[in-house]
Design an enzyme around this catalytic site. Structure first.
Site, PDB file in Angstrom:
ATOM      1  N   SER A 288       0.826  -1.213   0.000  1.00  0.00           N
ATOM      2  CA  SER A 288       0.000   0.000   0.000  1.00  0.00           C
ATOM      3  C   SER A 288       0.864   1.267   0.000  1.00  0.00           C
ATOM      4  O   SER A 288       0.495   2.268  -0.616  1.00  0.00           O
ATOM      5  CB  SER A 288      -0.981   0.000   1.175  1.00  0.00           C
ATOM      6  OG  SER A 288      -0.326   0.249   2.393  1.00  0.00           O
TER       7      SER A 288
ATOM      8  N   MET B 204      10.358  -7.261   3.911  1.00  0.00           N
ATOM      9  CA  MET B 204      10.502  -7.996   5.169  1.00  0.00           C
ATOM     10  C   MET B 204      11.751  -8.880   5.199  1.00  0.00           C
ATOM     11  O   MET B 204      11.673 -10.056   5.546  1.00  0.00           O
ATOM     12  CB  MET B 204       9.252  -8.865   5.401  1.00  0.00           C
ATOM     13  CG  MET B 204       7.964  -8.075   5.427  1.00  0.00           C
ATOM     14  SD  MET B 204       7.926  -6.851   6.757  1.00  0.00           S
ATOM     15  CE  MET B 204       7.618  -7.938   8.135  1.00  0.00           C
TER      16      MET B 204
ATOM     17  N   LEU C 144      18.672  -6.911   6.073  1.00  0.00           N
ATOM     18  CA  LEU C 144      19.698  -6.698   5.042  1.00  0.00           C
ATOM     19  C   LEU C 144      21.095  -6.756   5.655  1.00  0.00           C
ATOM     20  O   LEU C 144      21.309  -6.317   6.787  1.00  0.00           O
ATOM     21  CB  LEU C 144      19.464  -5.340   4.383  1.00  0.00           C
ATOM     22  CG  LEU C 144      18.117  -5.241   3.656  1.00  0.00           C
ATOM     23  CD1 LEU C 144      17.743  -3.797   3.382  1.00  0.00           C
ATOM     24  CD2 LEU C 144      18.143  -6.060   2.366  1.00  0.00           C
TER      25      LEU C 144
ATOM     26  N   HIS D  77       8.784   2.710   8.966  1.00  0.00           N
ATOM     27  CA  HIS D  77       8.527   1.769  10.043  1.00  0.00           C
ATOM     28  C   HIS D  77       7.295   2.228  10.814  1.00  0.00           C
ATOM     29  O   HIS D  77       7.166   3.423  11.116  1.00  0.00           O
ATOM     30  CB  HIS D  77       9.752   1.685  10.974  1.00  0.00           C
ATOM     31  CG  HIS D  77       9.565   0.688  12.068  1.00  0.00           C
ATOM     32  ND1 HIS D  77       9.624  -0.676  11.845  1.00  0.00           N
ATOM     33  CD2 HIS D  77       9.291   0.840  13.395  1.00  0.00           C
ATOM     34  CE1 HIS D  77       9.400  -1.316  12.982  1.00  0.00           C
ATOM     35  NE2 HIS D  77       9.195  -0.427  13.932  1.00  0.00           N
TER      36      HIS D  77
HETATM   37  C1  GRF Z   1       3.914  -0.793   6.741  1.00  0.00           C
HETATM   38  O1  GRF Z   1       3.244  -0.695   7.965  1.00  0.00           O
HETATM   39  C2  GRF Z   1       5.332  -0.316   6.870  1.00  0.00           C
HETATM   40  O2  GRF Z   1       5.490   0.695   7.812  1.00  0.00           O
HETATM   41  C3  GRF Z   1       6.050  -1.555   7.325  1.00  0.00           C
HETATM   42  O3  GRF Z   1       5.423  -2.605   6.633  1.00  0.00           O
HETATM   43  C4  GRF Z   1       4.088  -2.241   6.307  1.00  0.00           C
HETATM   44  C5  GRF Z   1       3.978  -2.397   4.827  1.00  0.00           C
HETATM   45  O4  GRF Z   1       2.668  -2.167   4.382  1.00  0.00           O
HETATM   46  N1  GRF Z   1       7.465  -1.458   7.084  1.00  0.00           N
HETATM   47  P1  GRF Z   1       2.400  -2.002   2.831  1.00  0.00           P
HETATM   48  O5  GRF Z   1       2.951  -3.267   2.159  1.00  0.00           O
HETATM   49  O6  GRF Z   1       3.101  -0.776   2.364  1.00  0.00           O
HETATM   50  O7  GRF Z   1       0.911  -1.922   2.706  1.00  0.00           O
END
Ligand code: GRF
Length: 218
Positions: free
Chosen positions: A13, A91, A94, A110
Site C-alpha cells: 500500500s 521484510m 539486510l 517503520h
Molecule cells: C507498513 O506498515 C510499513 O510501515 C512496514 O510494513 C508495512 C507495509 O505495508 N514497514 P504495505 O505493504 O506498504 O501496505
C-alpha cells in the site's frame, strides 16, 4: 529525473501510494523505475505492473546464504541505476554490505515512533505498553534493524477502545502521507545528513512537524 526503485514483500500500500503520488507529480522530479519483491506472491507486484512499472522477483528462498541473496538483489537493483532505494514493507533483514552499498540513498518506513518498537508487531506492543501516542517513521537505513537518521515522523493518538487493527489503520493513513513527502524532499535534494541528523532545506513550517489533523476520524 531521480530514479527510484521500490522493494516490497507484501500488499504494497505504501508503494501504491508512492506510484499515485508520482503520477500526480507529487514526488517532484522523481520517477519509479522498478518495483522488486523477494516473493512472487507479493500482492503489490500486480499493482505496480498495472501501472506499467517494471517489476522483478528475487526469491530469497533460492539463496541459502543471506549475503548471496543481498548480492543478487543489489545486482538487480543496480541494473536500474537508482538514485534512491525505497523499502516499503520489505521484510528481509539486510546485510551490512548491502546497506553500506546504498548508504545515504536507502530509506525505510517503520510503523512506530522510532526508536520505540523496532521489529515486528509494533501496534500490539504499543497497545500493551499503553502509550498515548504512536505513529510512523521514515529513516535512512543503517545496518541496525529499524534504525537510522530520522527524516520524518507522524504521530497519531491511541484512543480508548483501539485494537491492533484500528490503530494500524490510523498509522497507515499517516504512512501514506509521510512517505511521499520524504521521498519528494530527497528527490529535490533538500535532505542533508550530518552527525546523525537529517535536515530538510526549505521545509514549510507545517511540514516540519508531521502530525495528523485531530478531526475525530479514526
Ligand atoms: C507498513 O506498515 C510499513 O510501515 C512496514 O510494513 C508495512 C507495509 O505495508 N514497514 P504495505 O505493504 O506498504 O501496505
Amino acid at each position: 529525473m531521480k530514479r527510484i526503485v521500490i522493494l516490497i514483500s507484501g500488499r504494497g500500500s505504501n508503494m501504491a501510494r508512492l506510484i499515485e503520488a508520482s503520477l500526480a507529480g507529487e514526488l517532484g522530479q522523481a520517477g519509479i523505475v522498478a518495483v522488486l519483491a523477494n516473493r512472487a506472491d507479493a500482492a503489490g507486484l500486480r499493482i505496480a505492473a498495472a501501472a506499467n512499472i517494471p517489476t522483478g522477483v528475487i526469491e530469497h528462498r533460492a539463496y541459502p546464504r543471506r549475503e548471496d541473496f543481498d548480492q543478487a538483489l543489489a545486482a538487480t537493483i543496480d541494473a536500474h541505476a537508482p538514485d534512491l532505494v525505497v523499502l516499503a514493507g520489505f521484510m528481509r533483514i539486510l546485510t551490512e554490505g548491502f546497506v553500506r552499498h546504498y548508504e545515504g540513498r536507502l530509506v525505510n518506513i517503520h510503523p512506530s515512533l522510532l526508536p520505540l518498537f523496532p521489529g515486528l508487531d509494533t501496534h500490539r506492543r504499543a497497545l500493551a505498553e499503553g502509550v498515548r501516542l504512536h505513529g510512523c517513521t521514515v529513516h535512512f537505513v543503517t545496518p541496525l534493524l529499524d534504525h537510522g537518521p530520522i527524516i520524518a515522523q507522524a504521530a497519531v493518538p491511541v484512543l480508548d477502545g483501539d485494537d491492533e487493527e484500528r490503530l494500524a489503520a490510523r498509522v497507515l493513513a499517516e504512512e501514506h502521507r509521510v512517505y511521499p513527502l520524504a521521498v519528494r524532499w530527497f528527490a529535490e535534494g533538500r535532505l542533508t545528513l550530518a552527525a546523525g541528523r537529517v535536515r530538510v532545506a526549505g521545509a514549510q513550517r507545517e511540514e516540519a512537524l508531521i502530525a495528523p489533523l485531530l478531526n475525530g476520524e479514526t
